[in-house]
Design an enzyme around this catalytic site. Structure first.
Site, short mmCIF file in Angstrom:
data_model
loop_
_atom_site.label_atom_id
_atom_site.label_comp_id
_atom_site.label_asym_id
_atom_site.label_seq_id
_atom_site.Cartn_x
_atom_site.Cartn_y
_atom_site.Cartn_z
N HIS A 57 35.33 47.22 26.84
CA HIS A 57 36.17 47.66 27.96
C HIS A 57 37.35 46.70 28.15
O HIS A 57 37.26 45.72 28.88
CB HIS A 57 35.35 47.74 29.24
CG HIS A 57 36.03 48.46 30.35
ND1 HIS A 57 35.36 49.31 31.20
CD2 HIS A 57 37.32 48.48 30.76
CE1 HIS A 57 36.20 49.81 32.09
NE2 HIS A 57 37.40 49.32 31.84
N HIS A 59 41.84 46.54 28.46
CA HIS A 59 43.14 47.23 28.62
C HIS A 59 44.20 46.39 27.92
O HIS A 59 44.45 45.24 28.29
CB HIS A 59 43.49 47.38 30.09
CG HIS A 59 42.51 48.20 30.87
ND1 HIS A 59 42.64 49.56 31.05
CD2 HIS A 59 41.35 47.84 31.49
CE1 HIS A 59 41.60 50.00 31.77
NE2 HIS A 59 40.81 48.98 32.04
N HIS A 176 34.60 55.94 34.33
CA HIS A 176 34.96 55.20 35.53
C HIS A 176 34.53 56.11 36.67
O HIS A 176 35.05 57.22 36.81
CB HIS A 176 36.47 54.97 35.55
CG HIS A 176 37.01 54.43 36.84
ND1 HIS A 176 37.55 53.18 36.93
CD2 HIS A 176 37.11 54.97 38.08
CE1 HIS A 176 37.95 52.96 38.18
NE2 HIS A 176 37.70 54.05 38.88
N ASN A 275 39.17 47.13 40.64
CA ASN A 275 38.49 48.40 40.90
C ASN A 275 37.44 48.65 39.83
O ASN A 275 37.80 48.79 38.66
CB ASN A 275 39.51 49.54 40.92
CG ASN A 275 38.92 50.82 41.47
OD1 ASN A 275 37.82 50.84 42.02
ND2 ASN A 275 39.65 51.91 41.33
N ASP A 302 36.48 44.25 31.31
CA ASP A 302 37.48 45.08 32.00
C ASP A 302 38.79 44.30 32.13
O ASP A 302 39.45 44.30 33.16
CB ASP A 302 36.98 45.54 33.36
CG ASP A 302 37.86 46.62 33.98
OD1 ASP A 302 38.76 47.15 33.28
OD2 ASP A 302 37.67 46.94 35.18
N HIS A 306 48.25 42.27 34.52
CA HIS A 306 49.40 42.73 35.27
C HIS A 306 50.43 41.60 35.33
O HIS A 306 50.12 40.44 35.03
CB HIS A 306 49.01 43.15 36.69
CG HIS A 306 48.14 44.36 36.75
ND1 HIS A 306 48.58 45.63 36.45
CD2 HIS A 306 46.82 44.48 37.06
CE1 HIS A 306 47.58 46.48 36.58
NE2 HIS A 306 46.51 45.82 36.94
#
Length: 428
Positions: A57, A59, A176, A275, A302, A306
Site C-alpha cells: 500500500h 502512493h 478503502h 485517513n 500507506d 504531500h
C-alpha cells in the site's frame, strides 16, 4: 558480479544464526557456514539480513502529481527503508483504469524505479464508483489487484458486481472502507480530541459498517477481499468473525495506527491528519491484538506524500496522508520489538512473507535459488528521525524528532545494491 555477505545473522526457524550468503547473477546461490570467494564482499558482522520488505500500500503520485512524489523518489525512499517490492495505488492522473493508462504507468515504472513496483488498477473508471473497469484485460497486463483506494465503493450493488467479476478471474478486491454518508465533514477521529479542538470528527462506524457489508459480499461471491489500513476495534471484530466463518478476507494495518492515537494530536497540526484517522487507545490495543492473533495479516505503510505547503494548512484544510517508507522498520522495531509487544521474527514476517502471501507475490523469502532481494539491518543503530533528510519528496510525518533504534544499512534488489549506508564496505 558475484557478492559475498560475510558473517550475517539470519533466522533459521525461530533462531538467529551466523552465515555467509553467496550471491551470483542476482540469485542466492548458497547460504553456508563456509566462506567462498567472490568478486565483491561485505563484512556484515553484527547485522541481521531479512528478505526485502514488501509494502502492498504505497502512493507514488506519478503520473499527475510529481510535485508530491515521483516513481524515482518514491522507489528510492522504499529502498532506503528496506523495501524491495511495493504496490502502487491507482489514484494517479490518469488513473490506470484501462489498458492504455496501465501501460503508461508500467512504462514509467520500468524507466524510473529502483525497486519492484507493482501497480494496482482501479475497480471503477476514474475511481468514481460508476463503471467497472475491464478487469480481465487489466489482470492479463499484470495489474497486481483492483482498488479504488482513497474512496470507498459506495454502492453495494457495484461492489457485488466487482467481486463477481474479480472472483471469475481469480483476482482480489482491495478496499478503502468508508461510508461517505457517515463522514459528516470529519477530518480526525470523532472522540475527545475532536471535541477539545473543536474539529469535526469521523466516527469509527464509518469504516466498520462498510467492512461488514463487504465481507458478506465476499462470502456470497467467493472473492478474495483485502481491507486496507484497518483502524478501529469494531473493524477488527468484523474481520475476525469473517475469518472464523471461512470468508476469504485479509487485512493490513499501518505503523502509525499501531503506534499513535488521537491523544497524540495536541494542536491543529496537519502532520497528524491521515485517513483513516488516528483512533482511540482502545482501538490501538485492538489493532495490536488483531495483528498478534492473525486477524490482521500484515503491516503496510500507506505512504502518502504531500507538499510542505499543503500540510501546513492545519487539520481541516490539509490533505489526508503521511509518508512512511523510510521510518517504518525503525519505528516498529523500537516501539513493538524493544517494548516486548512482539518478536523480531514476527515483525519481519509482517513486513515480508505475509504481505507477499496476500497476493501470491514472489517475494518475502530468504532461501537458496531465490532472487537476492534483501535488506541488511543494524539493530543497534540509534538515531533521531529528521523529516528534512528524507529521500522522499514528501516530508509529512508526525514522527519528526522521535528517537529510534534499528535501521536498514543496505538494500539489494536481485543481487544489485540499490541503497547503502557506508559501514564496512569494500572489495575482497
Amino acid at each position: 558480479m558475484s557478492l559475498l555477505l560475510k558473517n550475517v545473522q539470519l533466522f533459521e526457524k525461530e533462531e538467529l544464526v551466523t552465515r555467509h550468503i553467496y550471491i551470483d547473477q542476482g540469485v542466492i546461490q548458497q547460504i553456508t557456514t563456509e566462506e567462498k570467494e567472490a568478486e565483491e564482499e561485505v563484512d556484515c558482522s553484527g547485522l541481521v539480513v531479512s528478505p526485502g520488505f514488501v509494502d502492498i500500500h504505497v502512493h507514488l503520485r506519478e503520473p499527475g502529481a510529481t510535485d508530491k512524489e515521483t516513481i524515482a523518489t518514491g522507489s528510492e525512499a522504499a529502498a532506503k527503508g528496506g523495501f524491495t517490492t511495493i504496490c502502487a495505488m491507482p489514484n494517479t492522473r490518469p488513473v490506470p483504469d484501462n489498458a492504455e493508462n496501465l501501460q503508461y504507468v508500467q512504462k514509467l515504472i520500468q524507466e524510473h524505479s529502483v525497486v519492484n513496483v507493482l501497480p494496482y488498477a482501479s475497480i471503477t473508471e476514474r475511481q468514481v464508483g460508476q463503471q467497472l473497469t475491464p478487469m480481465n484485460q487489466l489482470k492479463e497486463m499484470e495489474a497486481v489487484s483492483f482498488t479504488d483506494d482513497g474512496v470507498g465503493v459506495q454502492s453495494a450493488d457495484q461492489m457485488l458486481k466487482a467481486m463477481e467479476r474479480a472472483s471469475a478471474i481469480n483476482a482480489s478486491i482491495v478496499a478503502h472502507c468508508e461510508d461517505n454518508s457517515l463522514i459528516h465533514g470529519g477530518v480526525i477521529h470523532e472522540g475527545h480530541t475532536s471535541k477539545e479542538l473543536g474539529i469535526p470528527g469521523i466516527p469509527s462506524v464509518c469504516e466498520s459498517v462498510q467492512i461488514a457489508r463487504d465481507v458478506l459480499l465476499a462470502e456470497a461471491t467467493g472473492c478474495h477481499y483485502h481491507v486496507c489500513h484497518v483502524s478501529t476495534k469494531e473493524s477488527v471484530r468484523v474481520i475476525r468473525d469473517a475469518k472464523r466463518a471461512g470468508i476469504p478476507v485479509t487485512a493490513e494495518v499501518t505503523p502509525h495506527h499501531l503506534l499513535l492515537t488521537e491523544n497524540d494530536i495536541t494542536e491543529n497540526n496537519g502532520m497528524f491528519k491521515m485517513n483513516p484517522p488516528l483512533r482511540s487507545v482502545e482501538d490501538r490495543k485492538a489493532l495490536r491484538e488483531g495483528l498478534l492473533d492473525g486477524t490482521i495479516d500484515c503491516i503496510a505503510t500507506d505512504h502518502a506524500p504531500h507538499t510542505e505547503d499543503e500540510k501546513q494548512q492545519g487539520l481541516v484544510k490539509s490533505p489526508f496522508g503521511i509518508v512512511g517508507l523510510e521510518t517504518a522498520f525503525s519505528l516498529l522495531y523500537t516501539n513493538l520489538v524493544l517494548e516486548g509487544v512482539c518478536s523480531l521474527k514476527q515483525l519481519l514476517d509482517w513486513l515480508t512473507i505475509t504481505p507477499a502471501n496476500v497476493f501470491g507475490l514472489t517475494a518475502g523469502e530468504l532461501k537458496e535459488e531465490q532472487a537476492a532481494s534483501l535488506v541488511l539491518l543494524d539493530l543497534n543503530h540509534t538515531y533521531q528521525i529528521n523529516r528534512h533528510e528524507f529521500v522522499s519528496k514528501g516530508k509529512n510525518t508526525p514522527f519528526h524528532g522521535w528517537t529510534v533504534t534499528g535501521a536498514p544499512k543496505m538494500t539489494l534488489l536481485n543481487g544489485k545494491i540499490v541503497w547503502k549506508e557506508e559501514f564496512s564496505y569494500g572489495k575482497a
